[in-house]
Design a protein around this motif. Sequence first.
Motif: not given
Length: 343
Positions: A130-152
């Motif tokens: 499974v291919v998942l595509t991300l695109k970061m915002p143009a503004t620099k991200l501060r700190g950590t962004l946390l999530g997860g790929v959930y498969v059920a």
Amino acid sequence: MQRGLKILFAMFVALLVWGTHLTNAAASSVGYTVKAELPADQLSKQVSYFDLRTQPGQEQQLKVVISNTSNTTQRFAVSVNQAVTNDNGVIDYSQSDPKLDPSLTVGMKDIFTQAADQHVTVPANAQKTVVLTLKMPATKLRGTLLGGVYVAQLQGKTAKPTAPISIKNAFAYAIGVELREGALVQPNLVLHQVKATQINRRNFITANLQNPEPGLMSGLKVNAQVMKAGQSQLKPLIQQQQSKMGMAPNSNFNFAIPWGNKTLPAGQYVLHLTAQAGKQNWQFTRNFTIANKTVKRLNKTVVTPTKQPNHWLYLVLGLIIALLLAIIGYLIYRNHQQKNSVQ
């Protein structure tokens, strides 16, 4: 005696084999595995989740391999979820549409395309990437962004894709996604609303704790005490201590203090709460009110606490029975001795 020991040993071995069989059967009944295909820019090769340092405006594909180890075709729901903190103080990746903390400005749903949430069909004894595509915002991200790929797993026939389907609650996989563009940020702890409420028809005092910073918190220990206002030096009416908790960046949860069997009538109260995570420490004192209408409302639906067994009563009864048996045994023995002396 030896025969009895052999029987007990045989029963133990049988139970051990049976338990092992059940464990293996439970493990094999899942029928699938999920694995992250770590990219070349992975920060740590020692972990099995996505740990990436990204750049503003960067676009990247993440790949997850689903292996169907069963003999039947299976369907799966794949989603990219924001990491939140549940009310047990555990970082949770399973919620597809959680209530997000107001301090979160950029979430996982903002950087992954809509195609990240999809249904995937995998034939028997096969695998699919499974291919998942991300695109970061143009503004620099501060700190950590946390999530997860959930498969059920999904219930429903592949032949009828329009039929209603539901996610099985038995088992699911979550692969963490940790993204950052700059330095790590220290987490923080803020106390918000304190109130009387009900969880599963049991009364609690809850204290809403927030981590408003994009920093991951681990090893959180909380000690909370509720006292009558103006009597802070007395023994607390109710208290709760919990450790080994964690908080996702920019998240909050309700720390619950059980009402228990204590009578906590309407009135003015004060909460004393201390917390520790690593080298960070926090102390909070908060006055709050429990209104008459709140107590009446909660008491209408609360489960009546079950009375604890009186262990002392059982002990006394046991001693009385043992004494009676001893007396009866003595009388039988004396009677037997008297008969022998007469003969």
